[in-house]
Motif scaffolding. Structure first.
Motif, mmCIF file in Angstrom:
data_model
loop_
_atom_site.group_PDB
_atom_site.id
_atom_site.type_symbol
_atom_site.label_atom_id
_atom_site.label_comp_id
_atom_site.label_asym_id
_atom_site.label_seq_id
_atom_site.Cartn_x
_atom_site.Cartn_y
_atom_site.Cartn_z
ATOM 1 N N VAL A 138 0.858 -1.184 0.000
ATOM 2 C CA VAL A 138 0.000 0.000 0.000
ATOM 3 C C VAL A 138 0.894 1.234 0.000
ATOM 4 O O VAL A 138 1.702 1.421 0.905
ATOM 5 C CB VAL A 138 -0.923 0.017 1.228
ATOM 6 N N VAL A 139 0.765 2.058 -1.018
ATOM 7 C CA VAL A 139 1.558 3.283 -1.116
ATOM 8 C C VAL A 139 0.753 4.467 -0.607
ATOM 9 O O VAL A 139 1.279 5.344 0.078
ATOM 10 C CB VAL A 139 2.019 3.519 -2.570
ATOM 11 N N SER A 140 -0.524 4.511 -0.944
ATOM 12 C CA SER A 140 -1.418 5.567 -0.456
ATOM 13 C C SER A 140 -2.362 4.962 0.572
ATOM 14 O O SER A 140 -3.295 4.226 0.218
ATOM 15 C CB SER A 140 -2.209 6.174 -1.612
ATOM 16 N N ILE A 141 -2.105 5.246 1.838
ATOM 17 C CA ILE A 141 -2.920 4.657 2.898
ATOM 18 C C ILE A 141 -4.373 5.088 2.796
ATOM 19 O O ILE A 141 -5.287 4.357 3.212
ATOM 20 C CB ILE A 141 -2.341 5.004 4.284
ATOM 21 N N ALA A 142 -4.632 6.256 2.193
ATOM 22 C CA ALA A 142 -6.008 6.734 2.050
ATOM 23 C C ALA A 142 -6.823 5.856 1.110
ATOM 24 O O ALA A 142 -8.058 5.845 1.183
ATOM 25 C CB ALA A 142 -6.009 8.177 1.535
ATOM 26 N N ALA A 143 -6.148 5.122 0.218
ATOM 27 C CA ALA A 143 -6.864 4.280 -0.739
ATOM 28 C C ALA A 143 -7.419 3.015 -0.086
ATOM 29 O O ALA A 143 -8.417 2.460 -0.545
ATOM 30 C CB ALA A 143 -5.952 3.913 -1.899
ATOM 31 N N LEU A 144 -6.770 2.539 0.965
ATOM 32 C CA LEU A 144 -7.183 1.300 1.621
ATOM 33 C C LEU A 144 -8.313 1.593 2.597
ATOM 34 O O LEU A 144 -8.129 2.308 3.585
ATOM 35 C CB LEU A 144 -5.999 0.658 2.336
ATOM 36 N N LYS A 145 -9.483 1.011 2.345
ATOM 37 C CA LYS A 145 -10.676 1.329 3.122
ATOM 38 C C LYS A 145 -10.993 0.277 4.188
ATOM 39 O O LYS A 145 -11.975 0.442 4.933
ATOM 40 C CB LYS A 145 -11.885 1.466 2.180
ATOM 41 N N THR A 146 -10.226 -0.794 4.277
ATOM 42 C CA THR A 146 -10.487 -1.843 5.256
ATOM 43 C C THR A 146 -9.233 -2.121 6.072
ATOM 44 O O THR A 146 -8.118 -1.814 5.643
ATOM 45 C CB THR A 146 -10.940 -3.135 4.557
ATOM 46 N N PHE A 147 -9.415 -2.724 7.253
ATOM 47 C CA PHE A 147 -8.267 -3.096 8.081
ATOM 48 C C PHE A 147 -8.333 -4.546 8.549
ATOM 49 O O PHE A 147 -7.347 -5.097 9.020
ATOM 50 C CB PHE A 147 -8.173 -2.169 9.307
ATOM 51 N N ASP A 148 -9.501 -5.182 8.414
ATOM 52 C CA ASP A 148 -9.672 -6.564 8.828
ATOM 53 C C ASP A 148 -10.425 -7.321 7.737
ATOM 54 O O ASP A 148 -11.591 -7.008 7.470
ATOM 55 C CB ASP A 148 -10.451 -6.635 10.145
ATOM 56 N N PRO A 149 -9.764 -8.278 7.091
ATOM 57 C CA PRO A 149 -8.395 -8.746 7.320
ATOM 58 C C PRO A 149 -7.361 -7.745 6.801
ATOM 59 O O PRO A 149 -7.648 -6.987 5.871
ATOM 60 C CB PRO A 149 -8.333 -10.054 6.544
ATOM 61 N N PRO A 150 -6.149 -7.740 7.394
ATOM 62 C CA PRO A 150 -5.097 -6.843 6.909
ATOM 63 C C PRO A 150 -4.669 -7.222 5.510
ATOM 64 O O PRO A 150 -4.772 -8.390 5.101
ATOM 65 C CB PRO A 150 -3.967 -7.046 7.918
ATOM 66 N N ILE A 151 -4.156 -6.248 4.771
ATOM 67 C CA ILE A 151 -3.830 -6.502 3.365
ATOM 68 C C ILE A 151 -2.707 -7.518 3.220
ATOM 69 O O ILE A 151 -2.635 -8.233 2.215
ATOM 70 C CB ILE A 151 -3.505 -5.184 2.626
ATOM 71 N N ASP A 152 -1.824 -7.650 4.222
ATOM 72 C CA ASP A 152 -0.741 -8.622 4.079
ATOM 73 C C ASP A 152 -1.229 -10.066 4.157
ATOM 74 O O ASP A 152 -0.483 -10.999 3.861
ATOM 75 C CB ASP A 152 0.383 -8.363 5.083
ATOM 76 N N ARG A 153 -2.501 -10.259 4.534
ATOM 77 C CA ARG A 153 -3.073 -11.608 4.478
ATOM 78 C C ARG A 153 -3.195 -12.117 3.042
ATOM 79 O O ARG A 153 -3.349 -13.328 2.815
ATOM 80 C CB ARG A 153 -4.455 -11.613 5.134
ATOM 81 N N LEU A 154 -3.135 -11.203 2.079
ATOM 82 C CA LEU A 154 -3.193 -11.630 0.670
ATOM 83 C C LEU A 154 -1.931 -12.370 0.235
ATOM 84 O O LEU A 154 -1.972 -13.162 -0.717
ATOM 85 C CB LEU A 154 -3.401 -10.413 -0.229
ATOM 86 N N VAL A 155 -0.818 -12.089 0.903
ATOM 87 C CA VAL A 155 0.453 -12.721 0.522
ATOM 88 C C VAL A 155 0.346 -14.231 0.714
ATOM 89 O O VAL A 155 -0.157 -14.714 1.742
ATOM 90 C CB VAL A 155 1.617 -12.135 1.337
ATOM 91 N N ASP A 156 0.781 -14.971 -0.296
ATOM 92 C CA ASP A 156 0.754 -16.441 -0.360
ATOM 93 C C ASP A 156 -0.629 -17.005 -0.677
ATOM 94 O O ASP A 156 -0.818 -18.224 -0.659
ATOM 95 C CB ASP A 156 1.287 -17.078 0.924
ATOM 96 N N THR A 157 -1.607 -16.143 -0.953
ATOM 97 C CA THR A 157 -2.883 -16.657 -1.448
ATOM 98 C C THR A 157 -2.799 -16.834 -2.958
ATOM 99 O O THR A 157 -1.978 -16.210 -3.634
ATOM 100 C CB THR A 157 -4.057 -15.724 -1.110
ATOM 101 N N THR A 158 -3.659 -17.689 -3.499
ATOM 102 C CA THR A 158 -3.639 -18.020 -4.920
ATOM 103 C C THR A 158 -4.912 -17.516 -5.587
ATOM 104 O O THR A 158 -6.017 -17.750 -5.081
ATOM 105 C CB THR A 158 -3.526 -19.544 -5.115
ATOM 106 N N VAL A 159 -4.756 -16.851 -6.706
ATOM 107 C CA VAL A 159 -5.910 -16.298 -7.423
ATOM 108 C C VAL A 159 -6.704 -17.439 -8.055
ATOM 109 O O VAL A 159 -6.155 -18.278 -8.769
ATOM 110 C CB VAL A 159 -5.461 -15.302 -8.501
ATOM 111 N N CYS A 160 -8.002 -17.467 -7.770
ATOM 112 C CA CYS A 160 -8.850 -18.484 -8.403
ATOM 113 C C CYS A 160 -9.724 -17.909 -9.515
ATOM 114 O O CYS A 160 -10.087 -18.628 -10.454
ATOM 115 C CB CYS A 160 -9.689 -19.226 -7.376
ATOM 116 N N THR A 161 -10.053 -16.634 -9.442
ATOM 117 C CA THR A 161 -10.804 -15.996 -10.523
ATOM 118 C C THR A 161 -10.772 -14.487 -10.331
ATOM 119 O O THR A 161 -10.425 -13.992 -9.256
ATOM 120 C CB THR A 161 -12.274 -16.493 -10.549
ATOM 121 N N VAL A 162 -11.123 -13.767 -11.391
ATOM 122 C CA VAL A 162 -11.279 -12.312 -11.331
ATOM 123 C C VAL A 162 -12.670 -11.986 -11.848
ATOM 124 O O VAL A 162 -13.066 -12.468 -12.923
ATOM 125 C CB VAL A 162 -10.207 -11.579 -12.165
#
Length: 291
Positions: free
Chosen positions: A28-52
């Protein structure tokens, strides 16, 4: 502002490239862009994309965690946001406050993307959530006009009794999801309707014509966006416009000059001959047709 056709183009492009890819970094470069805190954004690390996927103008990158739970990276590009894709993500350090980059996501094959936002008014929004329906803008969305296709009867029901101008109704995300300023101009031009026409007073023939114009305009725009990389989507959008952002140019249907009405933060474009019986619209928000 990216609207449904460009957002769908981005969704298709990302889905082709990201399915089965693992997220290795979320910065996250602009903290104002992130509108949620739970779950934290670093929880995305090591997750696998299943669809968009897409909800109106929101993009939803759905990932699987090691425990089998879903996490959603949801973002809305707002008025001046965009997605910049890299087959090989730059290794340069991002300095907050000195870059238009709001978020950087990296994947295990070295690819990645930045979400960027131009200008000083920052509206780009990023959410990390277990359920996209917890995102307020998604929870408020009206039906999608194309997925599945909105029937004429459903469309008539949406318009029934609404004493609002049809231009504003088409742009209202709580009524129909995905249409913005540009494509509402194009749809109304194709339907030969004034942007100031009142929804509840449209005839059955007008409503049917408007419904078909909506389906046809959006379907054609999505086809034009399909397969194009993000860097080409904006030009493809401009190339397909008949009246939006075409003020001063001849209407491609009748040859009359396309006109604008300006508001505080936007404008609308229309053709007087095709849409308002040859009468120009006064350039103020609550105008009636000039007599």
């Amino acid at each position: 502002m990216p609207e449904m056709p460009e957002v769908q183009g981005l969704v298709d492009y990302l889905d082709d490239r990201l399915t089965s890819r693992t997220i290795t970094k979320a910065t996250v470069v602009s903290i104002a862009a992130l509108k949620t805190f739970d779950p934290p954004i670093d929880r995305l690390v090591d997750t696998t994309v299943c669809t968009v996927g897409r909800h109106g103008k929101f993009i939803d990158i759905v990932t699987d965690t090691a425990t089998g739970d879903e996490l959603h990276l949801v973002f809305h590009l707002a008025k001046t946001g965009w997605l910049r894709w890299y087959d090989t993500l730059p290794a340069t350090l991002i300095k907050p406050g000195r870059t238009p980059i709001a978020l950087r996501i990296a994947f295990d094959d070295g690819s990645g993307f930045d979400l960027t936002e131009a200008g000083t008014k920052k509206s780009l929004a990023v959410y990390v959530t277990r359920d996209p329906q917890t995102v307020p803008g998604i929870a408020r969305l009206g039906p999608d006009p194309l997925y599945p296709p909105l029937s004429l009867d459903e469309f008539r029901a949406l318009l029934a009794g609404r004493r609002t101008q049809i231009k504003g109704l088409l742009r209202d995300q709580s009524i129909i999801g995905g249409i913005g300023n540009a494509y509402s101009d194009e749809i109304l031009h194709a339907a030969k309707l004034s942007p100031y026409a009142i929804a509840a007073t449209l005839s059955e023939a007008d409503t049917a014509r408007l419904h078909q114009a909506m389906i046809d305009t959006l379907t054609t725009a999505i086809a034009a966006a399909s397969g194009k990389p993000p860097a080409e989507l904006k030009d493809a959008k401009r190339a397909g416009m008949s009246v939006h952002a075409q003020a001063g140019k001849p209407c491609p249907v009748c040859g009359d000059i396309v006109r604008s009405v300006f508001f505080a933060d936007r404008s609308l474009e229309y053709c007087p001959t095709c849409q308002t019986g040859g009468k120009p619209l006064a350039d103020r928000r609550l105008s009636r047709l000039l007599k």
